[in-house]
Design an enzyme around this catalytic site. Structure first.
Site, PDB file in Angstrom:
ATOM      1  N   ALA A   1       0.733  -1.240  -0.010  1.00 22.60           N
ATOM      2  CA  ALA A   1       0.237   0.116   0.085  1.00 22.60           C
ATOM      3  C   ALA A   1       0.759   1.304  -0.063  1.00 22.60           C
ATOM      4  CB  ALA A   1      -0.937  -0.100   1.098  1.00 22.60           C
ATOM      5  N   LYS A   2       0.249   2.266  -0.203  1.00 18.91           N
ATOM      6  CA  LYS A   2       1.170   3.703  -0.002  1.00 18.91           C
ATOM      7  C   LYS A   2       0.385   4.710   0.143  1.00 18.91           C
ATOM      8  CE  LYS A   2       5.422   4.772  -0.370  1.00 18.91           C
ATOM      9  NZ  LYS A   2       6.498   4.167  -0.019  1.00 18.91           N
TER      10      LYS A   2
END
Ligand code: NAD
Length: 409
Positions: free
Chosen positions: A93-94
């Site tokens: 994720a980011k």
């Protein structure tokens, strides 16, 4: 592009390739901040959860004025490949906010950090999605975020974030983790392909002397290699017999600069050194070149001049695809970023384990655990490279995609 190549090596169906390329969830929102002058400003924010086939989503939160959704999507997928490659039970994720954090007061920054958490609170958590610091965020911001999330959940939630300060549940060894992991990967590589009869004859040049550059310099010099050049955003120095790394770190801490005269003020040693620029460091005669600063440093413009035998990519994306195409036919080995700098996320993983168990490990235990993961990852990549007769870069992606695809199947 690399994902396409790896999917071809692995014979993945077009349906699987499509799934691997598509994020599971994209959150886009605005974070309102009451500014010190009484006005309200809204900042665009995102959290992209790319893939969680191997475990909860994991990835940093970036505060940068140029952040945008396309960048966050690309970085989220990179995290999926990195956690898979490192053999840790996470997905990718980011997150980001389009803001220059230096333009905010400390109070405004805290308000923004807490507001970000309120916007994503339903979607994060120790077993769902565990954010960490990235460009423009730090341990203090993780502490505010952990506190906000704990308030929302009604109980302490230290395992919801990593990269916390040590006194607030962070981990020993996280500071050194990325540089240490890079050292382990390089050591494993040299065990397979020695560049010299004696390790003391191996020369290294390092671009960037922040967290990653300093730590890898310490580990490599402690293990006998000669660091012949170092640079940062303000300049650099070369010393053919090897720089005294602890002394240079001390000089940089005190003066904020790499300065040969301040590094060796009382000896004639300074005369044996010379200044070097970032550009000249990249094309020095050296066995190993370590870009540890920024992306896109070795391009089609300077790749032809690179004389190193091995490039260890400690920064993210320091060698462009065009430069790859020049360097590989010249016989330069490139050890890719998601393998070389994977020690950082592995260190975060061990922080998460400690936070979940309410435990604190000694630094030696953390580093030994990181070492084991790095060695395993290196060996798996080396095996994929030999099996499929592909480059190191193709091999890291083949290995990473394979684990995710198997889990999805
Ligand atoms: P940092 O901010 O601590 O240090 C960056 C260094 O690069 C500084 O010495 C700075 O002076 C130097 N620099 C900046 N512009 C430069 C230029 N034009 N030429 C030469 N040097 C320049 O950052 P860091 O944490 O050491 O990260 C370095 C790289 O490693 C980044 O690409 C980062 O994404 C990557 N990385 C870091 C970690 C981590 O755990 N810190 C993990 C994975 C990847």
């Amino acid at each position: 592009m690399l994902v396409d190549q790896a999917a071809k090596v692995l014979n993945l169906s077009s349906e699987m390739k499509e799934k691997l390329g598509t994020p599971n969830r994209i959150l886009a929102f605005e974070v309102p901040v009451k500014m010190d002058d009484g006005t309200e400003k809204k900042f665009a924010g995102w959290r992209v959860q790319h893939n969680n086939a191997l475990g909860p989503y994991k990835g940093g939160i970036r505060f940068h004025q140029d952040s945008n959704l396309d960048e966050v999507k690309a970085l989220a997928s990179l995290m999926t490949w990195k956690t898979s490659l490192m053999g840790i039970p996470y997905g990718g994720a980011k997150g980001a906010v389009a803001v220059d954090p230096r333009s905010l007061s400390s109070r405004e920054l805290e308000y923004l950090s807490r507001g970000y958490v309120r916007a994503v609170a339903d979607f994060i958590g120790p077993d769902k999605d565990i954010p960490a610091p990235d460009v423009g965020t730090n341990g203090q911001i993780m502490e505010w975020m952990t506190d906000e999330y704990s308030k929302i959940m009604g109980s302490p939630m230290p395992a919801a974030f990593t990269g916390k300060p040590i006194e607030k549940g962070g981990s020993q060894g996280r500071e050194e983790a990325t540089g240490f992991g890079g050292y382990v990967v390089l050591r494993e590589f040299l065990n397979r392909r020695p560049l010299a009869g004696d390790i003391k004859d191996i020369t290294v040049a390092i671009q960037g002397f922040g967290n990653v550059g300093q730590n890898i310099a310490v580990f490599l010099s402690q293990h006998g290699m000669k660091i012949i050049a170092v640079s940062d955003s303000k300049g650099g120095m070369c010393e053919p017999d090897g720089i005294e790394i602890p002394q240079l770190i001390d000089t940089k801490e005190k003066t904020g600069m790499i300065d040969r005269n301040k590094c060796y003020p009382l000896s004639s040693r300074a005369n044996l050194c010379h200044d070097c620029t970032n550009a000249s460091l990249l094309t020095l005669q050296t066995d190993i070149l370590i870009p540890a600063a920024l992306e896109n440093q070795i391009t089609d413009e300077n790749a032809g001049e690179v004389k190193a035998k091995v490039i260890l990519e400690m920064a993210n994306g320091p060698v462009t695809p065009e430069a790859d195409a020049i360097l590989i036919p010249k016989g330069v080995t490139i050890i890719p970023d998601i393998l070389a700098n994977g020690g950082g996320v592995v260190g975060s993983y061990f922080e998460w384990i400690q936070s979940k168990a309410n435990d604190y490990w000694e630094k030696e235990k953390v580093l030994a655990a990181i070492e084991e993961k790095m060695v395993n990852a290196f060996r798996a990549v080396a095996e994929a490279k030999e099996t499929h007769h592909i480059s190191w870069r193709e091999a890291v992606y083949a290995r990473a995609l394979d684990r995710v695809a198997q889990a999805m199947k």
